[in-house]
Write an enzyme that holds these catalytic residues in place. Structure first.
Site, PDB file in Angstrom:
ATOM      1  N   HIS A  50      -5.942 -17.192  -3.714  1.00  0.00           N
ATOM      2  CA  HIS A  50      -6.138 -17.485  -2.801  1.00  0.00           C
ATOM      3  C   HIS A  50      -6.109 -19.177  -2.460  1.00  0.00           C
ATOM      4  O   HIS A  50      -5.847 -19.311  -1.668  1.00  0.00           O
ATOM      5  CB  HIS A  50      -7.450 -17.600  -2.136  1.00  0.00           C
ATOM      6  N   HIS A 105       0.420  -1.327   0.456  1.00  0.00           N
ATOM      7  CA  HIS A 105       0.241   0.195   0.269  1.00  0.00           C
ATOM      8  C   HIS A 105       0.717   1.241  -0.257  1.00  0.00           C
ATOM      9  O   HIS A 105       0.292   2.344  -1.067  1.00  0.00           O
ATOM     10  CB  HIS A 105      -1.148   0.137   1.354  1.00  0.00           C
TER      11      HIS A 105
HETATM   12  O1  ME8 Z   1      -7.505  -4.660  -4.164  1.00  0.00           O
HETATM   13  N1  ME8 Z   1       2.924  -5.092  -3.495  1.00  0.00           N
HETATM   14  O2  ME8 Z   1      -7.579  -3.165  -2.656  1.00  0.00           O
HETATM   15  P1  ME8 Z   1      -6.046  -3.754  -1.691  1.00  0.00           P
HETATM   16  C1  ME8 Z   1       2.202  -3.764  -4.669  1.00  0.00           C
HETATM   17  N2  ME8 Z   1     -10.052  -2.181  -2.463  1.00  0.00           N
HETATM   18  N3  ME8 Z   1       1.070  -3.720  -3.817  1.00  0.00           N
HETATM   19  C2  ME8 Z   1       0.806  -3.758  -3.488  1.00  0.00           C
HETATM   20  C3  ME8 Z   1       1.214  -5.013  -2.729  1.00  0.00           C
HETATM   21  C4  ME8 Z   1       2.310  -5.946  -3.182  1.00  0.00           C
HETATM   22  N4  ME8 Z   1       2.558  -6.914  -2.708  1.00  0.00           N
HETATM   23  N5  ME8 Z   1       0.124  -5.614  -2.534  1.00  0.00           N
HETATM   24  C5  ME8 Z   1      -1.096  -4.997  -1.789  1.00  0.00           C
HETATM   25  C6  ME8 Z   1      -8.128  -3.950  -3.375  1.00  0.00           C
HETATM   26  N6  ME8 Z   1      -0.515  -3.725  -3.498  1.00  0.00           N
HETATM   27  C7  ME8 Z   1      -9.220  -2.978  -3.725  1.00  0.00           C
HETATM   28  C8  ME8 Z   1      -9.392  -2.340  -4.976  1.00  0.00           C
HETATM   29  S1  ME8 Z   1     -10.400  -0.360  -5.801  1.00  0.00           S
HETATM   30  C9  ME8 Z   1     -10.994   0.603  -6.608  1.00  0.00           C
HETATM   31  C10 ME8 Z   1     -10.632  -1.769  -4.840  1.00  0.00           C
HETATM   32  C11 ME8 Z   1      -0.986  -2.581  -3.311  1.00  0.00           C
HETATM   33  O3  ME8 Z   1      -6.478  -3.186  -0.047  1.00  0.00           O
HETATM   34  C12 ME8 Z   1      -1.510  -2.597  -4.772  1.00  0.00           C
HETATM   35  O4  ME8 Z   1      -1.846  -1.296  -5.049  1.00  0.00           O
HETATM   36  O5  ME8 Z   1      -5.661  -5.586  -1.856  1.00  0.00           O
HETATM   37  C13 ME8 Z   1      -2.501  -3.854  -4.826  1.00  0.00           C
HETATM   38  O6  ME8 Z   1      -3.194  -2.996  -6.395  1.00  0.00           O
HETATM   39  C14 ME8 Z   1      -3.362  -2.694  -4.142  1.00  0.00           C
HETATM   40  O7  ME8 Z   1      -2.062  -2.884  -2.669  1.00  0.00           O
HETATM   41  C15 ME8 Z   1      -4.474  -3.854  -3.039  1.00  0.00           C
HETATM   42  O8  ME8 Z   1      -4.679  -2.924  -2.282  1.00  0.00           O
END
Ligand code: ME8
Length: 639
Positions: A145, A20
């Site tokens: 998953h 994030h």
């Molecule tokens: O998918 N490396 O939320 P989310 C890089 N709510 N970026 C990462 C990562 C990693 N290991 N893990 C997470 C969702 N991210 C939905 C989105 S949008 C309309 C709704 C980052 O909390 C990256 O930006 O699972 C990824 O796309 C996002 O967190 C997913 O966050």
């Protein structure tokens, strides 16, 4: 020019982590960069708070969904200032204006006939919160998953996504910048080669109540993705706010590869159905791993932004993340990697250049940056000036294309050039020669001017460091209003600035001893019985050759081994019932080389050798040593 840039809205079923932080830092950097280029910028982030996953997490935490989402959303909001991330708007999908916007859009799309009611039977993954197609499964499981999806049959509302498939393919083909890097554009086009199914956009309230009620049927709530994607419109006041008119035509979204499909397929078709233009660009990055392993709660290796910043400082963290990941590809985080960047790129290359240059200006120009007399320029000076002009152009092009690692490479090429420029021009030698005083002032003027330009291009990436540089150069006022077009323009260097005290930009950092600082996540890992990679690496395993072996007096279990590892080691091993001393001579075994010495039957044992043990039915055990391929030399490491 306006710029509108967004991060995904993060699920509040987990606390903020490195992933994030990365997406939000690059979005912040881009927004600061566009401001530097003269744009009016709107930068939005937020939290995704509805749906099954959140309801389940709240139940697990023994909390009401409302109280639960408030707590975790606050954790996200508290994280951004720590990372020097400054969004203009933070949206929560539980906000009243968002609920209203989602319902208004659902009504509109429903009225025009793009939403219909139907029965659906399919395989549902709770982790993804969507039905998966057979093709997406790997060995019958969801590849993300690793669980078998559940067969579910129910009546629901559907969005006619398939209707827009041809339009979407055409749009992607006509706009190469729509989805970048290209690998993700290709991935989406390949997916669109197959017929697109309609999208199930509701959940019956009998199964889930934590969602936005459908305005036309209160027995259903909105599917979390249909709700979440609309945040990008809510945040700019769709449909009536002037912000919407200004910013929607230039919208750019930043995501990681995990949520490519909803953004590249659901979202543009939803927008098309609403009669809106799609967003302008979608920037897709790869995943951060930790020590080359997937970051996950169960492995206990989740990196928390707060801990990172406390350990390394905010600017080194921002620099590292931008420099280390080639945008679009996966990258690996490790404390060694961040320390290497901190010491080499920051403390050494930039930090030393800065303090050396300012100290010389202090000493040889009485702390006032000399004016540049163009008549005195030599070839090396002109080369330096051209390099800075070139850097300005390339930096801007790379930043615009989201290739942050390349933009920074360009800046560091100039930093190296400046370090060479100092060596070649040796100001300390010029200072000794009365007839070289004009030359000395030119060299110092070029150094000071170059550092000013470097401070300006680093402003979006390391805001605090860049400001520190400008303050020390006595150019703080010009810095706050500096624009990108000033870089490479020697006329625009603030004239005759008076230097302030020279700060240390970055301290050199030592690697922490593992014992003093257990690797992050160790506590949790211990609780789960797992160790992380760093703990495994703390074991020093080596090939050792048995030079001599003898029975230990008064013991029928122990043998004393003399090993070549390649230094000589004595190890006492409980293997006398499995081996005779003779049969071990010259054998190559696995030695644990960094075990604390221990005394056994009066003999100091300096390590241990590895063996496999198997209990037998008669109550004894079979024990066999681990032998290594005889081709390996004593002392070879085992990992
Ligand atoms: O998918 N490396 O939320 P989310 C890089 N709510 N970026 C990462 C990562 C990693 N290991 N893990 C997470 C969702 N991210 C939905 C989105 S949008 C309309 C709704 C980052 O909390 C990256 O930006 O699972 C990824 O796309 C996002 O967190 C997913 O966050």
């Amino acid at each position: 020019m306006p710029t509108y840039i967004t991060t995904p809205i993060y699920y509040v079923n987990a606390q903020p982590h490195l992933g994030h932080a990365y997406t939000t830092i690059i979005t912040d950097t881009y927004s600061r960069f566009r401001r530097l280029a003269g744009d009016t910028v709107r930068f939005q982030t937020g939290t995704d708070e509805h749906g099954e996953k959140i309801a389940e997490a709240a139940a697990k935490a023994d909390s009401s969904p409302r109280a639960y989402v408030d707590t975790i959303a606050a954790l996200f909001q508290e994280t951004w200032p720590l990372l020097n991330v400054q969004p203009d708007y933070i949206i929560r999908t539980t906000d009243a204006n968002h609920v209203e916007t989602v319902q208004r859009i659902l009504d509109q799309v429903h009225r025009q006939g793009d939403i219909y009611f139907s029965e659906y039977a399919g395989l549902y993954c709770r982790g993804c919160e969507r039905f998966l197609t057979d093709k997406e499964l790997v060995e019958g499981k969801c590849p993300d998953h690793l669980v078998e999806p559940e067969p579910i049959a129910e009546q629901n509302y559907f969005f006619r996504m398939s209707k827009y498939q041809d339009w979407l393919i055409d749009h992607i083909k006509k706009h190469p910048e729509f989805i970048t890097p290209e690998r993700y554009r290709n991935e989406v086009l390949a997916f669109l080669d197959e017929p697109l199914e309609d999208l199930c956009i509701s959940r019956p309230t009998s199964r889930l109540t934590w969602g936005i009620p459908l305005p036309f049927d209160r027995n259903f709530v909105t599917y979390v993705w249909f709700d979440a994607l609309i945040n990008y419109l809510t945040g700019i006041g769709y449909p009536d706010d002037p912000l919407f008119t200004e910013y929607w035509p230039v919208a750019e979204h930043v995501i990681a590869k995990d949520i490519l499909k909803p953004h590249a397929i659901y979202w543009p078709t939803m927008l098309k159905s609403m009669g809106l233009e799609p967003f302008r660009r979608l920037h897709v990055h790869g995943y951060w791993n930790v020590d080359s392993t997937k970051m996950s709660k169960s492995l206990g290796n989740v990196i928390r932004p707060r801990e990172l910043v406390e350990e390394y400082g905010v600017d080194p963290v921002r620099y590292f993340l931008l420099r280390e990941m080639s945008f679009g590809l996966d990258a690996s985080f490790s404390s060694d990697a961040i320390l290497a960047r901190q010491n080499a790129d920051l403390a050494n290359d930039l930090g030393n250049l800065f303090s050396r240059s300012l100290t010389m200006i202090g000493k040889y120009a009485q702390g006032r940056l000399p004016r540049l007399g163009t008549d005195l320029l030599q070839e090396g000076d002109r080369e330096l000036q051209e390099a800075l002009q070139h850097m300005a152009t390339e930096y801007a092009a790379e930043m615009n294309a989201f290739r942050f690692h390349k933009a920074l490479q360009k800046v560091w090429e100039v930093i190296s050039l400046l370090n060479r420029y100092i060596v070649v021009n040796a100001p300390w030698e010029l200072a000794k020669e009365p007839h070289q005083q004009a030359r000395l002032q030119t060299v110092l003027a070029l150094l000071g001017g170059s550092l000013w330009m470097i401070a300006v291009v680093l402003k979006p990436v390391m805001p605090e460091t860049a400001e520190k540089m400008a303050r020390a150069l006595g150019m703080e006022e010009a810095f706050s209003s500096a624009t990108l077009d000033k870089v490479g323009n020697w006329e625009a260097v603030p004239p005759e600035a008076t230097l302030a005290e020279v700060p240390q930009l970055f301290p050199r950092m030592e690697k922490k001893k593992e014992a003093a600082a257990p690797p992050q996540g160790t506590k949790k890992a211990a609780a789960s019985g797992l160790i992380d990679f760093a703990q495994f690496k703390a074991l020093e395993l080596r090939v050792a050759q048995v030079k001599a072996a003898q029975a230990v007096k008064k013991s029928d279990r122990l043998l004393k081994l003399t090993l070549n590892a390649p230094e000589e080691r004595t190890v006492v091993a409980g293997i006398a019932q499995s081996y005779t001393p003779e049969e071990l001579i010259d054998k190559k075994v696995v030695l644990v080389a960094n075990l604390q010495p221990a005394k056994l039957m009066g003999i100091v044992s300096e390590g241990m050798v590895l063996a496999a043990k198997e209990p037998l039915e008669d109550g004894t055990e079979r024990l066999r040593l681990l032998f290594v391929d005889p081709a390996m030399s004593p002392g070879s490491t085992i990992s």
